[in-house]
Every structure is written in C-alpha cells, then in structure tokens.
Design an enzyme around this catalytic site. Structure first.
Site, mmCIF file in Angstrom:
data_model
loop_
_atom_site.group_PDB
_atom_site.id
_atom_site.type_symbol
_atom_site.label_atom_id
_atom_site.label_comp_id
_atom_site.label_asym_id
_atom_site.label_seq_id
_atom_site.Cartn_x
_atom_site.Cartn_y
_atom_site.Cartn_z
ATOM 1 N N GLU A 77 0.908 -1.468 -0.308
ATOM 2 C CA GLU A 77 -0.091 0.543 0.029
ATOM 3 C C GLU A 77 1.002 1.509 0.261
ATOM 4 O O GLU A 77 0.838 1.973 1.083
ATOM 5 C CB GLU A 77 -1.308 -0.006 1.290
ATOM 6 C CG GLU A 77 -2.047 -1.176 1.294
ATOM 7 C CD GLU A 77 -2.986 -1.138 2.318
ATOM 8 O OE1 GLU A 77 -2.856 -0.324 3.192
ATOM 9 O OE2 GLU A 77 -4.454 -1.722 2.033
ATOM 10 N N GLU A 113 -5.469 -8.879 -1.772
ATOM 11 C CA GLU A 113 -6.009 -8.671 -0.471
ATOM 12 C C GLU A 113 -7.369 -8.035 -0.239
ATOM 13 O O GLU A 113 -7.746 -7.251 -1.602
ATOM 14 C CB GLU A 113 -5.637 -7.214 1.066
ATOM 15 C CG GLU A 113 -3.750 -6.767 1.138
ATOM 16 C CD GLU A 113 -3.581 -6.378 2.310
ATOM 17 O OE1 GLU A 113 -4.333 -5.568 3.071
ATOM 18 O OE2 GLU A 113 -2.349 -6.057 2.564
HETATM 19 C C1 BG6 Z 1 -3.600 -3.084 5.013
HETATM 20 C C2 BG6 Z 1 -2.825 -3.452 4.883
HETATM 21 O O1 BG6 Z 1 -4.463 -1.833 4.715
HETATM 22 O O2 BG6 Z 1 -5.586 -3.843 5.993
HETATM 23 C C3 BG6 Z 1 -2.850 -4.597 6.078
HETATM 24 O O3 BG6 Z 1 -2.105 -4.281 4.171
HETATM 25 C C4 BG6 Z 1 -4.370 -5.155 6.748
HETATM 26 O O4 BG6 Z 1 -2.249 -4.800 6.930
HETATM 27 C C5 BG6 Z 1 -5.563 -5.134 6.427
HETATM 28 O O5 BG6 Z 1 -4.192 -5.951 8.071
HETATM 29 C C6 BG6 Z 1 -6.873 -5.067 7.017
HETATM 30 O O6 BG6 Z 1 -7.129 -3.461 7.930
HETATM 31 P P1 BG6 Z 1 -6.701 -4.207 9.268
HETATM 32 O O7 BG6 Z 1 -7.332 -2.502 10.374
HETATM 33 O O8 BG6 Z 1 -8.636 -3.598 9.171
HETATM 34 O O9 BG6 Z 1 -6.481 -4.650 10.067
#
Ligand code: BG6
Length: 467
Positions: free
Chosen positions: A173, A362
């Site tokens: 990111e 993701e």
């Molecule tokens: C992304 C990141 O922003 O979202 C991850 O690359 C992160 O590291 C994921 O865990 C989800 O966000 P969160 O805050 O719910 O863990």
C-alpha cells in the site's frame, strides 16, 4: 455459477510479518518501526521497554507455529500464500554490510514448508515496516541513503530465495504514506508535504531499483507494486464533484502511474506547483524509474465518495481516509462500506489504465466472531462478503480483465493493522487470543474454512450469484 476463473488462477490468502510472526527479538531480529507502534499504524511512536508486551510482540506466534498453519492453508487447497519478509530479520538495524543468517534461515524454512504442499509464495519486501535504526539514524526514507540500504536488502533476498520465490511485491500500500507517514516512510508526525513527497520519491526510486534487481536475479520471476485501491465515486453529478473525484483518485493512482509507466505523470507537476511542494528528482532518478513492474497488485476493502460540499467533508474527516460515506451502501462493524461491485469497477479502471495483469492481494471482512456452545463458528457474514466480491471478480474476468489471482486478507486471524486489535477478525481459521493478549493461541476452523475450500476446489464454480 459456472467458472470464469482461469485454470492457473492463484487462490490463497495474505498475511504480513508484523501482524502474524511475533518473536520480535528472536534470532537477532532488530526493532522495526512497527515494533514502536503498539497501537497500530496510526498510533503514537512509543519507545520499547524490555518485557512490555505490545500485542504484536507475540501476534499469533506464526514464527513458531507456521508448520501447523501452512498445513491448514493446504487443507483449504491454497495455491498461493502472500506474506512479507521482516527487513529487520535480515538487516536488524538496516545499515549493516552483511545479513543476519538466522533471519535468512527462518524464511528458508518457511518457503520449504510451503513448497511441500505446492503453495507458491508471493512475497512483499516491505509491509508497513522498516528497520527503526534507519528511521532514527537517517530519518527513514527522507534520506537518499535509504535507497541503497533497501537495494542491498532486496538483492540479498532475491539471491537467497531465487529458486523458491517467483512472485514479489515491493512496498505494501505504497500510497498509504500520505495518511501514515511514519508507517510508510519512517517520517515523524508533523512532517511537511514536501518532506513526505521527497521520502515517497526515494521509495519509488527504491521500488524501481528492486524491480531491476529482480529482473536480473530472478529472470523467470514476476514483480509487482501494491496499491491501496481506495476507489472514489463522486457523491453527486455536479461537474465540480466529478473533477474533485478525479483529482483525489489521482492522489493514489499517481503511485501506480510512476511504477507502471516509468515516470511522473504530467498532472503531478501542477499539483506540486500549486501546493508549494518541492521534490528533488535527479536525472539518475528519472533513469531508474524507467524500470517498470510486471503486474499491478492492490488491496480492496471498500469504496468511498467525494464531494466539494464543505459541511459533508467536515464529518468525513473523522474517518481514516477522509472518505465521505455512500448513502447506497451498508457498512461493516468497523464502519468500512461494503461494495462488491466497486471491485469489478476498480479492476476495470486499473486494467484500462495500465494494460498489465492484476493481482487482488487483499480483500476481506473484519468482524467479531462468536464461538457456539458446540465449538463451531458460523461466520456467514464473512462468507457472504467474500462470495459477493468473488462473483464480481468473475464478472471482471468476463469483461476481459487479466486477473492472476486472489489472496483474501487474513486467512488466519491476526493483529489488525489500523488499531492493533485481535477482535477484528478476518480469518477462516480462528486464533484463541484477545485484545489484551490472553488466550491459548489454539487454532480452530470456522464455517468459512470449508466454504473457501469448496470455492478453490471448484475453481469458483461453487460461488453463488447474489442475484
Ligand atoms: C491493509 C493492510 O491496509 O488492510 C493490512 O495492508 C491490514 O496490513 C488490512 O491489516 C486490514 O486493515 P485492518 O486495520 O483491519 O487490519
């Protein structure tokens, strides 16, 4: 649903070193910037005291339990697992001449374990962490020297793992530095826009140098970037809203433009000029940036809206990315708006713009889970979220978008990035640990575990069109 997913589609899951491994001082690991943020990526930078236990210090103890976890991923039929290498296991302070052998050996063991089950690694070089030594001594990415330290690290791991890892990503990111500068580029709170963009520039040059090194050292490999795909819609059809939406989407597409097209896009010159942003970009930097990525990867959790109406913007400033809520969408328990169609739209936007293969690295739903009296966890909300997003991925593939794979976020419960919580769970596998760090760390299959196994086994045929 009849499958639209190609035969070699890379189904799997994604985790990150600092959110799963724990063992934060084991086998010579140095402190990372993440180790100094026990409250998460937006949290204050807190000096470490020996024996105190931020939740990430143990996380889910993947460092010691990975054989069991990989076996569970294999049981679901994973073709691919995305994780990151903790830079501080390899170069504990960041500026050493030679790497830490114990750290290198850990990832050898991890990749060998994955290979036993035919699970391909997809490896992020830097996921929301860098050696704290570099932030402290050199000012992080604000200093040009960090480019060289990163290149040394990248070349070291490419050489070491070139026979085991064929898919790489540079910075997780990368556009997040605009919102969380310490996490992204190791700069202190209150840094100016010029300082942040200078650090980002150094990181973009470092990314291009890593791409070049990967092409030289792992010629049959592929290396991509990683964007937070925070796609924005205009809240109204007022032309001013549309124009502002384009501008704000360019805030993050800028990173992809540099990494995929090999140089700064023209619109940034005006943006820098009008905002008094000074960035030193040498002729040598411009040359380095010409080395472009092989594919685009991104995360997708939600979409958001943009308006030029100041009153609505004021309310939106309360949330992390300043997104204005979309009145047509429901939200998760954490206020993230759920928009499966947005994923199809985003895939099309990125493919139209770059004409490079895309990898969704993701996507997932953070939610609280309940263990029933019989021990089961019936996470239908997660199944619905993932099903509906995957149906839209299939649609995008039908639109002609080239999608290499899909790794859902957090296939096993892990520490959340934004607030360092365990209770925000994404997994198909439950981990017995709470926000205070209590629990046995025992693993348990949720209902979604069996659902995802069927999706992979049927190559998407078992997905249900929500109609
Ligand atoms: C992304 C990141 O922003 O979202 C991850 O690359 C992160 O590291 C994921 O865990 C989800 O966000 P969160 O805050 O719910 O863990």
């Amino acid at each position: 649903m009849s499958s639209k997913f190609p035969d070699h589609f890379l189904w799997g899951g994604a985790v990150a070193a600092n959110q799963v491994e724990g063992a934060y001082q084991t086998d010579g690991k140095g402190l990372s910037t993440s180790d100094l943020q026990p409250q998460g990526i937006f949290g204050a930078v807190t000096p470490r005291v020996d024996g105190d236990s931020g939740i990430k210090d143990v996380a889910i103890d993947f460092y010691h339990r990975y054989p069991q976890d990989i076996a569970l991923f294999a049981e679901m039929g994973f073709k691919c697992l995305r994780t990151s290498i903790a830079w501080t296991r390899i170069f504990p302070q960041g500026d050493e001449e030679t790497p830490n052998e114990a750290g290198l050996a850990f990832y050898d063991r991890l990749f060998d374990e994955m290979a036993r089950y035919g699970i391909q690694p997809l490896i992020t070089l830097s996921h929301y962490e860098m050696p704290y030594g570099l932030a402290k001594k050199y000012g992080g990415w604000g200093n040009r020297k960090t480019i060289g330290f990163f290149e040394r690290y990248a070349r070291t791991v490419f050489e070491r793992y070139k026979h085991k890892v064929k898919h790489w990503l540079t910075f997780n990111e990368i556009n997040m530095s605009l919102h969380a500068p310490f996490t992204g580029v190791g700069l202190p709170e209150g840094s100016s826009k010029s300082e942040i963009y200078q650090a980002i520039h150094h990181q973009l040059v470092a990314s291009a140098k890593a791409v070049k090194a990967c092409h030289e050292i792992v010629p049959e490999g592929k290396i991509g970037n990683m964007l937070l795909g925070g796609i924005l819609y205009p809240l109204s059809c007022r032309p001013e809203d549309l124009l502002e939406t384009q501008r704000q989407n360019r805030d993050w597409l800028f990173f992809g433009d540099v990494q995929a097209r090999g140089g700064y896009p023209a619109y940034m010159k005006r943006y820098f000029r009008e905002n008094g942003i000074q960035v030193e970009i040498t002729a040598e930097d411009q040359q380095a940036l010409r080395e472009t990525i092989d594919f685009i990867s991104f995360s997708y959790y939600m979409s958001g809206c943009v308006t030029t109406d100041e009153a609505q913007n004021e309310t939106a400033r309360a949330n992390i990315l300043n997104m204005v809520p979309n009145p047509h969408l429901a939200s998760s328990e954490w206020g993230w708006q759920i928009d499966p169609i947005g994923l199809r739209y985003l895939l099309n936007v990125l493919y139209d713009r770059y004409q490079k293969p895309l990898f969704i690295v993701e996507n997932g739903l953070g939610a609280k889970d309940r263990i029933e009296a019989d021990g089961s966890i019936n996470d239908d909300y997660r199944i619905n979220y993932l099903n509906d997003h995957l149906v839209q991925v299939a649609e995008a593939i039908d639109d002609g978008v080239e999608v290499m794979g899909y790794t859902s976020w957090g296939p096993i419960d892990l520490v959340s990035a934004s607030k360092a919580e365990m209770s925000k769970r994404y997994g198909f596998i439950y981990v017995d640990r709470d926000d205070e760090g209590n629990g046995s760390l025992e693993r348990r299959r949720k209902k979604s575990f069996y659902w995802y196994r069927d999706v992979i086994q049927s190559n998407g045929n078992s997905l249900k069109d929500p109609g």
